[in-house]
Motif scaffolding. Structure first.
Motif, short mmCIF file in Angstrom:
data_model
loop_
_atom_site.label_atom_id
_atom_site.label_comp_id
_atom_site.label_asym_id
_atom_site.label_seq_id
_atom_site.Cartn_x
_atom_site.Cartn_y
_atom_site.Cartn_z
N ALA A 1 0.85 -1.18 0.00
CA ALA A 1 0.00 0.00 0.00
C ALA A 1 0.89 1.24 0.00
O ALA A 1 2.04 1.19 0.44
CB ALA A 1 -0.92 0.01 1.23
N HIS A 2 0.33 2.33 -0.49
CA HIS A 2 1.07 3.58 -0.53
C HIS A 2 0.06 4.71 -0.38
O HIS A 2 -0.88 4.82 -1.17
CB HIS A 2 1.82 3.71 -1.86
CG HIS A 2 2.51 5.02 -2.04
ND1 HIS A 2 2.67 5.61 -3.27
CD2 HIS A 2 3.07 5.87 -1.14
CE1 HIS A 2 3.31 6.77 -3.13
NE2 HIS A 2 3.56 6.94 -1.84
N GLN A 3 0.24 5.54 0.65
CA GLN A 3 -0.71 6.60 0.91
C GLN A 3 -0.09 7.97 0.67
O GLN A 3 1.12 8.15 0.75
CB GLN A 3 -1.21 6.51 2.37
CG GLN A 3 -1.94 5.19 2.65
CD GLN A 3 -2.63 5.20 3.99
OE1 GLN A 3 -2.20 5.87 4.92
NE2 GLN A 3 -3.72 4.46 4.09
N GLU A 4 -0.94 8.94 0.39
CA GLU A 4 -0.48 10.27 0.04
C GLU A 4 0.23 10.98 1.18
O GLU A 4 0.97 11.93 0.96
CB GLU A 4 -1.66 11.13 -0.44
CG GLU A 4 -2.27 10.66 -1.76
CD GLU A 4 -3.40 11.57 -2.21
OE1 GLU A 4 -3.76 12.49 -1.43
OE2 GLU A 4 -3.92 11.36 -3.32
N ASP A 5 -0.01 10.54 2.40
CA ASP A 5 0.61 11.21 3.54
C ASP A 5 2.04 10.75 3.81
O ASP A 5 2.67 11.15 4.79
CB ASP A 5 -0.23 11.04 4.80
CG ASP A 5 -0.41 9.57 5.20
OD1 ASP A 5 0.20 8.69 4.57
OD2 ASP A 5 -1.17 9.31 6.15
N GLY A 6 2.59 9.90 2.93
CA GLY A 6 3.98 9.48 3.06
C GLY A 6 4.20 8.16 3.74
O GLY A 6 5.31 7.85 4.14
N VAL A 7 3.14 7.32 3.87
CA VAL A 7 3.28 6.01 4.48
C VAL A 7 3.20 4.94 3.39
O VAL A 7 2.26 4.94 2.58
CB VAL A 7 2.18 5.74 5.53
CG1 VAL A 7 2.41 4.38 6.19
CG2 VAL A 7 2.16 6.84 6.58
N ALA A 8 4.18 4.06 3.37
CA ALA A 8 4.18 2.93 2.44
C ALA A 8 4.27 1.65 3.25
O ALA A 8 5.04 1.57 4.22
CB ALA A 8 5.34 3.03 1.46
#
Length: 422
Positions: free
Chosen positions: A206-213
């Motif tokens: 997963a990869h989120q826009e807030d900088g968490v992968a």
């Protein structure tokens, strides 16, 4: 009209001294308490980070168990209110005349409540169990969430374990890497690029826009275990070279980042701050690294890992099965990648006295690595890596332990430099 005067920042050793001397007052002021009562907080420093050229950052645990407070002297913009109207961090302006020589600008210290890190917007969600379960659980129940690593303003790594009940009870673990959003985008790009080339990197889940992968956990144990057992002599070092040879040519299109040894001046400065009593030896090391690299044929730019050392190499017995931390993948020089491993291996006895086969390991890996690059570039760069690791030995509140460890790393770097051919 006169041009504006450039800011004259405090020397970083003075920033460090100020943070250490006034932590209670800074923490109290930063979280809105009356500074006259700051002694009741008695914050305990649990982490200290000196980023040469940027500033000092630290993390404190509050005496009453109400959480952790971060502070930094690194330059940050004035904070903008969040959607709920609160400020993500507070900036304290400290007049320069208090502890700095006349002529220095005021020091600005930014203070925040962990996990609201000013540069890691995704940390507040990733570090809260209920929010991590919703974001990454895929319907499974979160059973454990732990912080593996945290460098204020830079990155955090958390390990999350989930339980699945259907068709039977099983558990799975993933790693959450929290970075600045733009850097997280780059990390995901690099991971997918290397996976497509057949390198054994963790899958991106997963990869989120807030900088968490989120990444799948790989099996295997760190190469350090093999080095502790037999100096790594049961592994053919040519396999490490072959792994780097699989790096795709597209890596050359990524941004180039300086090798550790190319920044030896900054790391030597941090080392002198940590070990002022060894400043002369560190000066000699810095000069020696520069001289070795100036005299060496460092080779052409090739695809490199950028942080190629034992903790990022996973083994199944003596077989390579995993490659971690691809954040720094990009163009570089092969000697610097291989030197990164040698530099980290050399300091292992300063980390754990059970590493008793280090000379055998350096001989074993170095003899093969020298076949593909100039030994002056290899060992000079390895010594530069050793310099970069000296200040990292510092552990808050444990001077009696970390000073000998830092000296051990200094001695290891000197021994690496001694391997440079005359």
């Amino acid at each position: 009209m006169d041009s504006p005067r450039a800011a004259k920042r405090w020397p970083e050793e003075r920033q460090l001294a100020f943070i250490n001397a006034h932590a209670s007052r800074l923490v109290a002021s930063g979280i809105g308490l009356d500074p006259s009562n700051y002694d009741t907080l008695q914050p305990t420093q649990v982490q200290l980070q000196h980023r040469p050229g940027a500033g000092i950052s630290a993390l404190y645990a509050l005496r009453d168990g109400s959480g952790h407070i971060g502070l930094t002297t690194e330059e940050l913009p004035a904070p903008a209110p969040d959607s709920d109207g609160t400020l993500p961090y507070t900036q304290l302006h400290v007049p320069g005349y208090e502890v700095a020589p006349q002529g220095f600008d005021e020091l600005v210290v930014s203070v925040w409540r962990h996990p609201r890190d000013p540069k890691l917007p995704g940390l507040a969600a990733a570090a809260v169990p209920e929010r991590a379960e919703v974001a990454f659980g895929a319907g499974d129940r979160l059973t454990h969430l732990e912080t593996v690593a945290y460098r204020p303003l830079r990155r955090a790594v958390l390990r999350a374990t989930f339980a699945q009940t259907e068709p039977e009870l099983t558990e799975r673990a993933i790693y959450l890497k929290v970075m600045r959003p733009d850097l997280a985008d780059e990390l995901v790009e690099r991971s997918r690029l290397l996976a497509g080339a057949g390198l054994p990197v963790p899958d991106v889940l997963a990869h989120q826009e807030d900088g968490v992968a989120a990444f799948r956990e790989l099996s295997g144990a760190s190469l350090s275990r093999l080095i502790m057992h037999d100096g790594g002599t049961s592994l053919d070092p040519a396999e490490l070279v072959a792994l780097l040879d699989k790096m795709p040519a597209a890596v050359l299109d990524l941004p180039h980042r300086p090798a550790w040894a190319d920044r030896v001046d900054r790391y030597a400065s941090a080392a002198r701050t940590a070990l002022p009593e060894a400043a002369y030896r560190i000066d000699e090391l810095e000069r020696g690294v520069r001289d070795a690299l100036d005299a060496a044929d460092r080779g052409p730019l090739v695809p490199t890992h950028g942080d190629f050392y034992e903790a990022n190499l996973l083994m199944d017995e003596n077989r390579l099965v995993g490659l971690l931390d691809v954040d720094n993948v990009g163009p570089g020089r092969r000697a610097d990648d291989l030197a990164c491993l040698l530099g980290h291996v050399a300091v292992l006895p300063a980390v754990d006295p059970r590493y008793v086969h280090i000379n055998e390991a350096l001989d074993h890996f170095g003899s093969v690595f020298e076949r593909g690059c100039d030994p002056r570039a290899l060992w000079g760069s390895a010594a530069g890596v050793g310099v970069s690791l000296i200040a990292g030995a510092r552990v808050p509140g444990q001077v009696d332990e970390w000073v000998p460890a830092a000296m051990g790393r200094l001695e290891a770097a000197e021994r690496l430099l001694a391997r440079v051919p005359g």
